[in-house]
Design a protein around this motif. Sequence first.
Motif, PDB file in Angstrom:
ATOM      1  N   VAL A  43       0.864  -1.185   0.000  1.00 47.50           N
ATOM      2  CA  VAL A  43       0.000   0.000   0.000  1.00 47.50           C
ATOM      3  C   VAL A  43       0.898   1.232   0.000  1.00 47.50           C
ATOM      4  N   ALA A  72       0.158   4.708   2.871  1.00 48.49           N
ATOM      5  CA  ALA A  72      -0.591   3.893   3.840  1.00 48.49           C
ATOM      6  C   ALA A  72      -0.991   4.653   5.098  1.00 48.49           C
ATOM      7  N   GLY A 112      -5.445   4.714   2.896  1.00 48.33           N
ATOM      8  CA  GLY A 112      -4.318   3.783   2.989  1.00 48.33           C
ATOM      9  C   GLY A 112      -4.407   2.892   4.221  1.00 48.33           C
ATOM     10  N   ARG A 113      -4.770   3.487   5.359  1.00 51.34           N
ATOM     11  CA  ARG A 113      -4.906   2.686   6.585  1.00 51.34           C
ATOM     12  C   ARG A 113      -5.980   1.607   6.398  1.00 51.34           C
ATOM     13  N   VAL A 119      -4.795  -1.304   4.110  1.00 56.84           N
ATOM     14  CA  VAL A 119      -3.991  -2.303   4.833  1.00 56.84           C
ATOM     15  C   VAL A 119      -4.925  -3.309   5.515  1.00 56.84           C
ATOM     16  N   ALA A 143       3.143  -1.671   4.304  1.00 55.78           N
ATOM     17  CA  ALA A 143       2.607  -0.308   4.331  1.00 55.78           C
ATOM     18  C   ALA A 143       3.756   0.648   4.041  1.00 55.78           C
ATOM     19  N   LEU A 194       0.790   1.531  11.717  1.00 63.18           N
ATOM     20  CA  LEU A 194       0.131   0.583  10.805  1.00 63.18           C
ATOM     21  C   LEU A 194       0.307  -0.870  11.248  1.00 63.18           C
ATOM     22  N   ALA A 226      -0.401  -4.407   9.340  1.00 65.02           N
ATOM     23  CA  ALA A 226       0.711  -4.402   8.378  1.00 65.02           C
ATOM     24  C   ALA A 226       1.816  -5.344   8.863  1.00 65.02           C
ATOM     25  N   THR A 233       6.513  -2.119   7.569  1.00 61.39           N
ATOM     26  CA  THR A 233       6.328  -0.719   7.161  1.00 61.39           C
ATOM     27  C   THR A 233       7.653  -0.233   6.589  1.00 61.39           C
TER      28      THR A 233
END
Length: 320
Positions: A137, A140, A145-146, A149, A162, A173, A178, A181
């Motif tokens: 993503v 993210a 974006g959040r 995920v 993420a 995240l 996620a 990250t």
Amino acid sequence: MHAAVIPEAGAPPVYQDHPDPTERHDELAVEVLAAGLHHLTRAKANGSHYSGKGMYPLVPGVDGVVRDKEGNVRYVVLDDTALGTFADRTLIDPRRSVILPDGVDPVRIAAAMNPAMSSWVALRRRVEFRAGQRVLVLGATGNAGRMAVQIAKLFGAAHVIAAGRDAARLRALTALGADETITFDEISRAADVDVVIDYVWGEPAAGALIPMLTARADRAVPLTWIQIGSIAGQSAPIPSAALRSARLQIVGSGIGSVPARDILAELPELASAVTAGAIDVRVRAVPLPQVAQAWTDETEDRIVLVPQPPRAAGDAASGS
Ligand SMILES: NC(=O)c1ccc[n+]([C@@H]2O[C@H](COP(=O)([O-])OP(=O)(O)OC[C@H]3O[C@@H](n4cnc5c(N)ncnc54)[C@H](OP(=O)(O)O)[C@@H]3O)[C@@H](O)[C@H]2O)c1
């Protein structure tokens, strides 16, 4: 009634008296309970979105939670219109709505549906996504974006990465599912994903392509890049080598590239997922009379405008 009114392209909204809507054809006049201030809302209002005709004066608001005359609470997505949901009442086409279960929180639904729909519809209706695939993503840390995920995990992604520009914000995240990250300069760590959900576009997306593709274990394995948002730039200088040197497919997902009936078909299940708490939602409710201030607020939470019920006679005098 009252509404937020934008007199011309680029002008801020003004909270003012507005004529009550009159039902025509198959439309229903409904009471608005909550309406999200999304990027799409602003883009349609300032005339910059490809799906808008630019009608002024304009009551903005592209979607929202409403109550019909029978008392049903519905989530609705409006077609292009000069009378949006930033009003006490609006007109809806009931075929573009879904009746919500009793007890839903209108503010939460109004905040979540637009950002959540972007990845939900893309993975369900735009590409052939399969459980067990690996997803990146881009962008993210934003609302969409959040949720992407979380939705990728909900749909069975084996590994979700993420990515964004802010390492500190990205750390949150992990709690949302996620597996990794990464910042944009670490993008080669995402070389072996199957699907990219891209909210960023512009230079960051174009710049990610070659580092990702050259680090890919097998360039003949399909990589589907879904272009959904363009928060970093409307155009991206895609190197031609990216398209020739790997099995890369770039597609877009949004109004037009997915038929409206397909988007609408996904609403009931998405609304249930939001209602059931399967998707974490960041939201700030703001009374509709404060729309002018909210319009320019910079906040990580999704702002949701809430019309104010008319005060009963005597309220002012009694001070209640
Ligand atoms: N096609 C669709 O169906 C659909 C639906 C919903 C949204 N969208 C689009 O998706 C995009 C994101 O929406 P959202 O609701 O998530 O917005 P949001 O909540 O405002 O979040 C914005 C995100 O973009 C990142 N960002 C902003 N400027 C950037 C830049 N110059 N370079 C890299 N990253 C940048 C932010 O990162 P930081 O955390 O580092 O600030 C944050 O992750 C918007 O363009 C929106 O119009 C499309």
